[in-house]
Design a protein around this motif. Sequence first.
Motif, PDB file in Angstrom:
ATOM      1  N   UNK A 169      -1.264  -2.098  -8.459  1.00  0.00           N
ATOM      2  CA  UNK A 169      -0.325  -1.384  -7.445  1.00  0.00           C
ATOM      3  C   UNK A 169      -0.843  -1.777  -5.812  1.00  0.00           C
ATOM      4  N   UNK A 170      -2.068  -1.884  -5.972  1.00  0.00           N
ATOM      5  CA  UNK A 170      -2.991  -2.016  -4.397  1.00  0.00           C
ATOM      6  C   UNK A 170      -2.986  -3.484  -4.153  1.00  0.00           C
ATOM      7  N   UNK A 171      -2.806  -4.103  -5.126  1.00  0.00           N
ATOM      8  CA  UNK A 171      -2.674  -5.788  -4.939  1.00  0.00           C
ATOM      9  C   UNK A 171      -3.957  -6.229  -5.093  1.00  0.00           C
ATOM     10  N   UNK A 172      -4.886  -5.631  -5.739  1.00  0.00           N
ATOM     11  CA  UNK A 172      -6.241  -6.226  -6.171  1.00  0.00           C
ATOM     12  C   UNK A 172      -6.064  -6.997  -7.301  1.00  0.00           C
ATOM     13  N   UNK A 173      -5.396  -6.644  -8.459  1.00  0.00           N
ATOM     14  CA  UNK A 173      -5.171  -7.497  -9.514  1.00  0.00           C
ATOM     15  C   UNK A 173      -3.860  -8.068  -9.419  1.00  0.00           C
ATOM     16  N   UNK A 174      -3.598  -9.449  -9.767  1.00  0.00           N
ATOM     17  CA  UNK A 174      -2.409  -9.931  -9.672  1.00  0.00           C
ATOM     18  C   UNK A 174      -1.677  -9.541 -10.711  1.00  0.00           C
ATOM     19  N   UNK A 175      -0.531  -8.937 -10.272  1.00  0.00           N
ATOM     20  CA  UNK A 175       0.478  -7.968 -11.250  1.00  0.00           C
ATOM     21  C   UNK A 175       0.789  -8.932 -12.373  1.00  0.00           C
ATOM     22  N   UNK A 176       1.377 -10.255 -11.984  1.00  0.00           N
ATOM     23  CA  UNK A 176       1.971 -10.984 -12.959  1.00  0.00           C
ATOM     24  C   UNK A 176       1.108 -11.573 -14.217  1.00  0.00           C
ATOM     25  N   UNK A 177      -0.001 -11.846 -13.792  1.00  0.00           N
ATOM     26  CA  UNK A 177      -1.153 -12.402 -14.744  1.00  0.00           C
ATOM     27  C   UNK A 177      -1.654 -11.338 -15.412  1.00  0.00           C
ATOM     28  N   UNK A 219      -5.359  11.788   2.099  1.00  0.00           N
ATOM     29  CA  UNK A 219      -3.976  11.745   2.566  1.00  0.00           C
ATOM     30  C   UNK A 219      -3.333  10.588   3.268  1.00  0.00           C
ATOM     31  N   UNK A 220      -4.177   9.695   3.983  1.00  0.00           N
ATOM     32  CA  UNK A 220      -3.998   8.505   4.744  1.00  0.00           C
ATOM     33  C   UNK A 220      -3.625   7.458   3.588  1.00  0.00           C
ATOM     34  N   UNK A 221      -4.327   7.419   2.387  1.00  0.00           N
ATOM     35  CA  UNK A 221      -3.868   6.429   1.302  1.00  0.00           C
ATOM     36  C   UNK A 221      -2.407   6.972   0.732  1.00  0.00           C
ATOM     37  N   UNK A 222      -2.298   8.021   0.622  1.00  0.00           N
ATOM     38  CA  UNK A 222      -0.937   8.620  -0.109  1.00  0.00           C
ATOM     39  C   UNK A 222       0.040   8.208   1.026  1.00  0.00           C
ATOM     40  N   UNK A 223       0.098   8.282   2.228  1.00  0.00           N
ATOM     41  CA  UNK A 223       1.035   8.107   3.291  1.00  0.00           C
ATOM     42  C   UNK A 223       1.133   6.499   3.799  1.00  0.00           C
ATOM     43  N   UNK A 224       0.230   5.736   2.752  1.00  0.00           N
ATOM     44  CA  UNK A 224       0.253   4.239   3.145  1.00  0.00           C
ATOM     45  C   UNK A 224      -0.561   3.729   4.369  1.00  0.00           C
ATOM     46  N   UNK A 225      -1.188   4.471   5.129  1.00  0.00           N
ATOM     47  CA  UNK A 225      -1.755   4.123   6.109  1.00  0.00           C
ATOM     48  C   UNK A 225      -3.247   3.301   6.127  1.00  0.00           C
ATOM     49  N   UNK A 226      -3.808   3.650   4.701  1.00  0.00           N
ATOM     50  CA  UNK A 226      -5.139   3.182   4.466  1.00  0.00           C
ATOM     51  C   UNK A 226      -5.036   2.512   3.165  1.00  0.00           C
ATOM     52  N   UNK A 227      -5.816   1.206   3.150  1.00  0.00           N
ATOM     53  CA  UNK A 227      -5.868   0.426   1.692  1.00  0.00           C
ATOM     54  C   UNK A 227      -7.159   0.833   1.100  1.00  0.00           C
ATOM     55  N   UNK A 228      -7.243   1.668   0.170  1.00  0.00           N
ATOM     56  CA  UNK A 228      -8.643   2.006  -0.319  1.00  0.00           C
ATOM     57  C   UNK A 228      -9.544   0.903  -1.057  1.00  0.00           C
ATOM     58  N   UNK A 229     -10.606   0.792  -1.296  1.00  0.00           N
ATOM     59  CA  UNK A 229     -11.295  -0.098  -1.932  1.00  0.00           C
ATOM     60  C   UNK A 229     -11.218  -0.059  -3.110  1.00  0.00           C
ATOM     61  N   UNK A 273       0.696  -1.086  -0.148  1.00  0.00           N
ATOM     62  CA  UNK A 273       0.033  -0.059  -0.014  1.00  0.00           C
ATOM     63  C   UNK A 273       0.795   1.233   0.160  1.00  0.00           C
ATOM     64  N   UNK A 274       2.124   1.266   0.711  1.00  0.00           N
ATOM     65  CA  UNK A 274       2.764   2.471   0.590  1.00  0.00           C
ATOM     66  C   UNK A 274       3.179   2.763  -0.771  1.00  0.00           C
ATOM     67  N   UNK A 275       3.632   1.834  -1.706  1.00  0.00           N
ATOM     68  CA  UNK A 275       3.967   2.098  -3.033  1.00  0.00           C
ATOM     69  C   UNK A 275       2.815   2.687  -3.612  1.00  0.00           C
ATOM     70  N   UNK A 276       1.601   2.352  -3.315  1.00  0.00           N
ATOM     71  CA  UNK A 276       0.421   2.880  -3.881  1.00  0.00           C
ATOM     72  C   UNK A 276       0.254   4.177  -3.611  1.00  0.00           C
TER      73      UNK A 276
END
Length: 142
Positions: free
Chosen positions: A70-78, A39-49, A6-9
């Motif tokens: 980037x949020x891990x909702x979709x599998x990056x490789x696939x 702001x919390x999303x940008x700071x990596x404190x929250x994972x948005x829907x 989430x921080x990378x997001x």
Amino acid sequence: MASLNVGNLGEYLREQRRNAQLSLRQLADAAGVSNPYLSQIERGLRKPSAEVLQQVAKALRISAETLYVRAGILDAERDLDEVETRAVILADPSLNERQKQVLLQIYESFRKENGLGTADMSDAEVDAGDVDIDAGPRRTAG
């Protein structure tokens, strides 16, 4: 390739917001989310829907699928090839919005035909009945 955290997001969103020359408040207003939440999303404190990511992507005029990866909702490789293809289509300045929608619709129909359709279609995609295009002669069985 592992899912990004989430921080990378948040870092990516901040970078995209700055590239768009938007303040945090302006993006929050455009996306329909609260300023503190963004702001919390940008700071990596929250994972948005996925819904919030879609709203933010729309406000930034970027691919929602890229944010999903980037949020891990979709599998990056696939899904990376599909995400990149969609991002290139959406970013092409020589196409208008209607053309982008039609192209994405055609792309998705080919993927489904080949057994690779996605589970969640973006706002940029439309139902076949909603788009009137002249695709040329149709093949008929027989």
